[in-house]
Design a protein around this motif. Sequence first.
Motif, PDB file in Angstrom:
ATOM      1  N   ARG A 147       0.832  -1.205   0.000  1.00  0.00           N
ATOM      2  CA  ARG A 147       0.000   0.000   0.000  1.00  0.00           C
ATOM      3  C   ARG A 147       0.871   1.262   0.000  1.00  0.00           C
ATOM      4  N   GLU A 148       1.955   1.247   0.780  1.00  0.00           N
ATOM      5  CA  GLU A 148       2.842   2.406   0.846  1.00  0.00           C
ATOM      6  C   GLU A 148       3.582   2.608  -0.474  1.00  0.00           C
ATOM      7  N   ILE A 149       4.021   1.516  -1.099  1.00  0.00           N
ATOM      8  CA  ILE A 149       4.694   1.628  -2.396  1.00  0.00           C
ATOM      9  C   ILE A 149       3.752   2.242  -3.427  1.00  0.00           C
ATOM     10  N   ARG A 150       2.517   1.794  -3.435  1.00  0.00           N
ATOM     11  CA  ARG A 150       1.550   2.332  -4.398  1.00  0.00           C
ATOM     12  C   ARG A 150       1.230   3.798  -4.108  1.00  0.00           C
ATOM     13  N   ARG A 151       1.202   4.166  -2.839  1.00  0.00           N
ATOM     14  CA  ARG A 151       0.966   5.572  -2.499  1.00  0.00           C
ATOM     15  C   ARG A 151       2.100   6.447  -3.032  1.00  0.00           C
ATOM     16  N   GLN A 152       3.340   5.996  -2.810  1.00  0.00           N
ATOM     17  CA  GLN A 152       4.487   6.753  -3.301  1.00  0.00           C
ATOM     18  C   GLN A 152       4.510   6.791  -4.832  1.00  0.00           C
ATOM     19  N   LEU A 153       4.136   5.682  -5.447  1.00  0.00           N
ATOM     20  CA  LEU A 153       4.123   5.619  -6.910  1.00  0.00           C
ATOM     21  C   LEU A 153       3.096   6.588  -7.488  1.00  0.00           C
ATOM     22  N   ASP A 154       1.920   6.614  -6.904  1.00  0.00           N
ATOM     23  CA  ASP A 154       0.884   7.547  -7.377  1.00  0.00           C
ATOM     24  C   ASP A 154       1.347   8.992  -7.222  1.00  0.00           C
ATOM     25  N   ARG A 155       1.988   9.284  -6.092  1.00  0.00           N
ATOM     26  CA  ARG A 155       2.463  10.651  -5.858  1.00  0.00           C
ATOM     27  C   ARG A 155       3.566  11.022  -6.847  1.00  0.00           C
ATOM     28  N   ALA A 156       4.475  10.084  -7.119  1.00  0.00           N
ATOM     29  CA  ALA A 156       5.560  10.358  -8.067  1.00  0.00           C
ATOM     30  C   ALA A 156       5.007  10.609  -9.466  1.00  0.00           C
ATOM     31  N   LYS A 157       4.027   9.823  -9.881  1.00  0.00           N
ATOM     32  CA  LYS A 157       3.419  10.020 -11.200  1.00  0.00           C
ATOM     33  C   LYS A 157       2.687  11.355 -11.266  1.00  0.00           C
ATOM     34  N   GLU A 158       2.045  11.715 -10.170  1.00  0.00           N
ATOM     35  CA  GLU A 158       1.335  12.997 -10.122  1.00  0.00           C
ATOM     36  C   GLU A 158       2.313  14.162 -10.259  1.00  0.00           C
ATOM     37  N   LEU A 159       3.435  14.092  -9.539  1.00  0.00           N
ATOM     38  CA  LEU A 159       4.437  15.158  -9.618  1.00  0.00           C
ATOM     39  C   LEU A 159       5.043  15.242 -11.018  1.00  0.00           C
ATOM     40  N   LEU A 160       5.294  14.088 -11.621  1.00  0.00           N
ATOM     41  CA  LEU A 160       5.872  14.088 -12.965  1.00  0.00           C
ATOM     42  C   LEU A 160       4.897  14.704 -13.966  1.00  0.00           C
ATOM     43  N   ALA A 161       3.617  14.379 -13.807  1.00  0.00           N
ATOM     44  CA  ALA A 161       2.612  14.935 -14.718  1.00  0.00           C
ATOM     45  C   ALA A 161       2.500  16.450 -14.573  1.00  0.00           C
ATOM     46  N   GLN A 162       2.822  16.969 -13.396  1.00  0.00           N
ATOM     47  CA  GLN A 162       2.738  18.412 -13.149  1.00  0.00           C
ATOM     48  C   GLN A 162       4.019  19.152 -13.534  1.00  0.00           C
ATOM     49  N   SER A 163       5.076  18.406 -13.821  1.00  0.00           N
ATOM     50  CA  SER A 163       6.401  19.021 -13.964  1.00  0.00           C
ATOM     51  C   SER A 163       6.449  20.089 -15.047  1.00  0.00           C
ATOM     52  N   ASP A 164       6.005  19.770 -16.248  1.00  0.00           N
ATOM     53  CA  ASP A 164       6.114  20.725 -17.353  1.00  0.00           C
ATOM     54  C   ASP A 164       5.340  22.006 -17.050  1.00  0.00           C
ATOM     55  N   HIS A 165       4.146  21.848 -16.501  1.00  0.00           N
ATOM     56  CA  HIS A 165       3.341  23.032 -16.179  1.00  0.00           C
ATOM     57  C   HIS A 165       4.024  23.872 -15.104  1.00  0.00           C
ATOM     58  N   ALA A 166       4.558  23.200 -14.059  1.00  0.00           N
ATOM     59  CA  ALA A 166       5.206  23.932 -12.963  1.00  0.00           C
ATOM     60  C   ALA A 166       6.474  24.628 -13.448  1.00  0.00           C
ATOM     61  N   ILE A 167       7.255  23.947 -14.287  1.00  0.00           N
ATOM     62  CA  ILE A 167       8.485  24.554 -14.815  1.00  0.00           C
ATOM     63  C   ILE A 167       8.150  25.781 -15.664  1.00  0.00           C
ATOM     64  N   ALA A 168       7.150  25.631 -16.521  1.00  0.00           N
ATOM     65  CA  ALA A 168       6.748  26.764 -17.365  1.00  0.00           C
ATOM     66  C   ALA A 168       6.255  27.927 -16.513  1.00  0.00           C
ATOM     67  N   HIS A 169       5.549  27.606 -15.422  1.00  0.00           N
ATOM     68  CA  HIS A 169       5.029  28.653 -14.542  1.00  0.00           C
ATOM     69  C   HIS A 169       6.162  29.479 -13.939  1.00  0.00           C
ATOM     70  N   TRP A 170       7.149  28.785 -13.339  1.00  0.00           N
ATOM     71  CA  TRP A 170       8.219  29.528 -12.668  1.00  0.00           C
ATOM     72  C   TRP A 170       9.188  30.161 -13.657  1.00  0.00           C
ATOM     73  N   GLU A 171       9.345  29.600 -14.835  1.00  0.00           N
ATOM     74  CA  GLU A 171      10.163  30.253 -15.858  1.00  0.00           C
ATOM     75  C   GLU A 171       9.531  31.580 -16.279  1.00  0.00           C
ATOM     76  N   ARG A 172       8.224  31.587 -16.432  1.00  0.00           N
ATOM     77  CA  ARG A 172       7.570  32.847 -16.814  1.00  0.00           C
ATOM     78  C   ARG A 172       7.629  33.850 -15.670  1.00  0.00           C
ATOM     79  N   ARG A 173       7.484  33.368 -14.438  1.00  0.00           N
ATOM     80  CA  ARG A 173       7.565  34.302 -13.309  1.00  0.00           C
ATOM     81  C   ARG A 173       8.938  34.971 -13.258  1.00  0.00           C
ATOM     82  N   LEU A 174       9.980  34.187 -13.466  1.00  0.00           N
ATOM     83  CA  LEU A 174      11.324  34.769 -13.458  1.00  0.00           C
ATOM     84  C   LEU A 174      11.516  35.734 -14.625  1.00  0.00           C
TER      85      LEU A 174
END
Length: 285
Positions: A211-238
């Motif tokens: 259960r813990e492995i799957r929780r971490q896996l879901d969180r890692a996939k969620e963060l990866l899916a958000q990466s491009d949007h988050a990077i673009a956000h902070w690049e524009r802010r800078l």
Amino acid sequence: MQVLLCPEPMDPEALLAVTPEELAQALLLRRQVLKEELPNVIRTLEAEEESLEPRVQRIVTSHRSTNDKVSELKKKRNSAQKEAGAILGVVKGARDSLAVSGKMVNLDPHWKKEKLLDELEQIEDSIQTSALDHRAEKKLLDRRKKLLEENDRWLKSRRESNPEMATFIDSRSKMNTLYRKADNAHRRMIEIVEKAQPMYEKKVVLTAELREIRRQLDRAKELLAQSDHAIAHWERRLKDGFGELGGGFPDLMAANIRVSKGGRSSFARNSKPKRGGAAPRGEEE
């Protein structure tokens, strides 16, 4: 420009001295590092999940099978106990009736019992201790069979001459058989449960680990899916600043400006006094 990756604990003054650019750069770098490292993290977690899942499935299936066996034995025990309990009433009634009528007699007189046991014991001793050929052993076994048949015929004749006693004996025998059946099922249940306890404890540990492995896996996939949007956000802010940019880019400095002008922070603005408490000094009730 200073980059904040893993800053040491900071006092309030040092924290307030961090510029928006430094903070944005640190957040951008963190997102870039995550985007680079998360695929490896995900592959590792998926491999752990793939390795652990069959083990969990096997132990869950085994534990379920054990529970099914215990459940079946419990049904047998309860059924036998219920039937024996019903017969117990019949036995008590027959006993009381025989006692009142004076027909409570011993179906197996002492002399008859002793004679039978003596002959059976002699036959058993001969079989166990004497060097007999198969023919001699067969004769002894036939003799024992004949003795038991004679005893059965004798008991049958006594039952036929006293039907009430026969009912008492037969009911008691059936009751005892059922109680032994119930006891055997119960002992078997206890044995299975005791043997299965380590398996149950292992199942709990492995299930929690999966259960813990799957929780971490879901969180890692969620963060990866958000990466491009988050990077673009902070690049524009800078690039374009931290004020109102429109299109989902609100003014990040609004609270800072309000506090610097003597206003209340968002935390203080959102905090509500406890019901029934005194109003803060300097404010009207």
